[in-house]
Design an enzyme around this catalytic site. Structure first.
Site, mmCIF file in Angstrom:
data_model
loop_
_atom_site.group_PDB
_atom_site.id
_atom_site.type_symbol
_atom_site.label_atom_id
_atom_site.label_comp_id
_atom_site.label_asym_id
_atom_site.label_seq_id
_atom_site.Cartn_x
_atom_site.Cartn_y
_atom_site.Cartn_z
ATOM 1 N N TYR A 124 0.816 -1.219 0.000
ATOM 2 C CA TYR A 124 0.000 0.000 0.000
ATOM 3 C C TYR A 124 0.851 1.272 0.000
ATOM 4 O O TYR A 124 0.318 2.364 0.096
ATOM 5 C CB TYR A 124 -0.923 0.028 1.214
ATOM 6 C CG TYR A 124 -2.154 -0.833 1.080
ATOM 7 C CD1 TYR A 124 -2.177 -1.943 0.260
ATOM 8 C CD2 TYR A 124 -3.303 -0.529 1.783
ATOM 9 C CE1 TYR A 124 -3.297 -2.733 0.142
ATOM 10 C CE2 TYR A 124 -4.438 -1.317 1.677
ATOM 11 C CZ TYR A 124 -4.430 -2.414 0.853
ATOM 12 O OH TYR A 124 -5.549 -3.195 0.738
ATOM 13 N N LYS A 191 3.369 -13.974 6.222
ATOM 14 C CA LYS A 191 3.457 -15.113 5.291
ATOM 15 C C LYS A 191 4.955 -15.346 5.049
ATOM 16 O O LYS A 191 5.444 -15.327 3.911
ATOM 17 C CB LYS A 191 2.693 -14.760 3.999
ATOM 18 C CG LYS A 191 2.543 -15.889 3.025
ATOM 19 C CD LYS A 191 1.582 -16.965 3.453
ATOM 20 C CE LYS A 191 1.517 -18.070 2.426
ATOM 21 N NZ LYS A 191 0.868 -19.295 2.935
ATOM 22 N N ASP A 225 -2.734 -17.134 6.134
ATOM 23 C CA ASP A 225 -3.796 -17.994 5.597
ATOM 24 C C ASP A 225 -4.395 -18.857 6.702
ATOM 25 O O ASP A 225 -5.626 -18.957 6.856
ATOM 26 C CB ASP A 225 -3.283 -18.847 4.421
ATOM 27 C CG ASP A 225 -1.893 -19.420 4.647
ATOM 28 O OD1 ASP A 225 -1.288 -19.147 5.703
ATOM 29 O OD2 ASP A 225 -1.408 -20.162 3.775
ATOM 30 N N ASP A 249 -5.659 -4.785 6.229
ATOM 31 C CA ASP A 249 -6.857 -4.285 5.560
ATOM 32 C C ASP A 249 -7.849 -5.440 5.365
ATOM 33 O O ASP A 249 -9.035 -5.339 5.676
ATOM 34 C CB ASP A 249 -6.450 -3.678 4.205
ATOM 35 C CG ASP A 249 -7.559 -2.853 3.598
ATOM 36 O OD1 ASP A 249 -8.554 -2.585 4.301
ATOM 37 O OD2 ASP A 249 -7.440 -2.465 2.425
#
Ligand code: NAD
Length: 366
Positions: A124, A191, A225, A249
């Site tokens: 972002y 991740k 995840d 987000d």
């Protein structure tokens, strides 16, 4: 003395929910000196820019703002006003508490968690290169040379900066917030098994910073995840979540879903000595001007504003008034009714009025 607060109605449904929140804030009896400033479509019409310098200057001066959502056209036009504001004011932490409400239909009854999202970097950061642009082709050529990885020549590229500085700052923020609010656990989300350098750095930083809180807090980390699945299956396992910008987000909306949807999810963007309060939801343009949408998320953002201003008693009263109206389920908007076409649903203004009215009958300090 009255609290000076910058008031930004925004666009789309923004003005409706922002005014609803303002009305409820005033009904607490706390004195405000509002400085109303435009952003988004209204500002483009009047000043030819979605974020006029005077709006920014006002927040820099008052140090605190409450803001309705602002539309970001996809693909073209101006970049997000929200991202621009966060960058200009260095609002590095986005705080989104998610607590279940009695009377609001949701998959779970006992969710009580807080999402802390890093606001300044990650995908972002706005470092993007459009497909087929000359610079992009040069970048692709260079990246291919450096990495020996295939990249299509017609690819667009986004850069994901994750720094030790910003990771440490947000993880410390989450841990300090947890301690100050009597919470027990902070979970850092990443991740790192795939993005070894960027998410790896976030994970390593969480582990290192966590050491400093040993004995006072549990600081753990998990894959994004797996966390999504666990949140849906067992949200009670989570307390404070801290995430890089993009995951933050996405998981904010997921967590809003756990407590009944975007209509009831408040938020705050915090920097050093500056704060902007706003709902998680956007400007929902298709509902603009209909006096239809749920003002709860904005009003609860107002509760966070009151807490920030040190008005704890008024914050508790306003939150209680919101909870009472939600529990009773009468003066609520269409999205909170079992049947979305229920003719007994009230409008945005009427729901805010019911909450304000409830406050008038609740003058006893908590
Ligand atoms: P959105 O949150 O505006 O709306 C998605 C859907 O959620 C709506 O169609 C509606 O069904 C529901 N919803 C949202 N707020 C609600 C409310 N208060 N009461 C009842 N239902 C509500 O998301 P979007 O459609 O993806 O975004 C619209 C615009 O808002 C985009 O331009 C986006 O960039 C912008 N946006 C702004 C902010 C912000 O200003 N902070 C945040 C998110 C999105």
């Amino acid at each position: 003395m009255a609290h000076r607060v910058t008031f930004i109605p925004g666009d789309g449904i923004g003005p409706e929910v922002a005014w609803a929140a303002r009305r409820c804030l005033e009904a607490t009896g706390v004195a405000f000196a509002w400085d109303e400033r435009p952003a988004g479509e209204a500002a483009i019409k009047a000043f030819n820019t979605p974020l006029p310098p005077d709006t920014l200057a006002s927040i820099r001066e008052t140090r605190v703002a409450i803001k309705g959502p602002v539309t970001t056209p996809i693909g073209t036009g101006f970049r997000s006003v929200n991202v621009a504001l966060r960058k200009a004011l260095n609002l590095y932490a986005c705080l989104r508490p998610c607590r279940s409400f009695e009377g609001v239909r949701s998959p779970w009854r006992d969710v009580d968690l807080v999402v802390v999202r890093e606001n300044t970097e990650d995908l972002y950061a706005g470092i993007e290169f459009p497909a087929k642009d000359e610079q992009t082709l040069t970048l692709i050529k260079q990246l291919k040379e450096w990495t020996q990885q295939p990249i299509q020549d017609d690819a667009a590229i986004s850069i994901k900066p994750i720094s030790r500085t910003a990771s440490e700052r947000i993880i410390r923020f989450a841990c300090d917030y947890a301690l100050a609010h009597g919470r027990k656990k902070v979970t850092a989300i990443h991740k790192a098994n795939i993005m070894k350098y960027t998410d790896g750095l976030f994970m390593e930083t969480a582990r290192r910073v966590g050491e400093a809180y040993r004995g006072r807090l549990t600081v753990e980390d998990r894959l994004v995840d797996a966390t999504c699945m666990q949140l849906v299956l067992k949200p009670q396992d989570f307390d404070v979540l801290v995430l890089p910008n993009l995951y933050g987000d996405i998981l904010s909306d997921l967590c809003a879903g756990l407590i009944g949807g975007l209509g009831v999810a408040p938020g705050a963007n915090l920097g050093d000595g500056v704060a902007v309060f706003e709902a998680v939801h956007g400007s929902a343009p298709k509902y603009a001007g209909q006096n239809k949408v749920n003002p709860t998320a904005m009003i609860l953002s107002g509760v966070l504003l009151l807490e920030h201003l040190g008005e704890r008693e008024a914050a508790a009263r306003l939150e209680r008034a919101v909870r009472d109206v939600l529990r009773e389920g009468r003066a609520v908007t269409y999205d909170l009714k079992a049947d979305r076409n229920d003719p007994a649903a009230v409008g945005t203004k009427e729901m805010a009025a019911a909450i304000a009215e409830r406050l008038r009958h609740d003058k006893v300090p908590v």
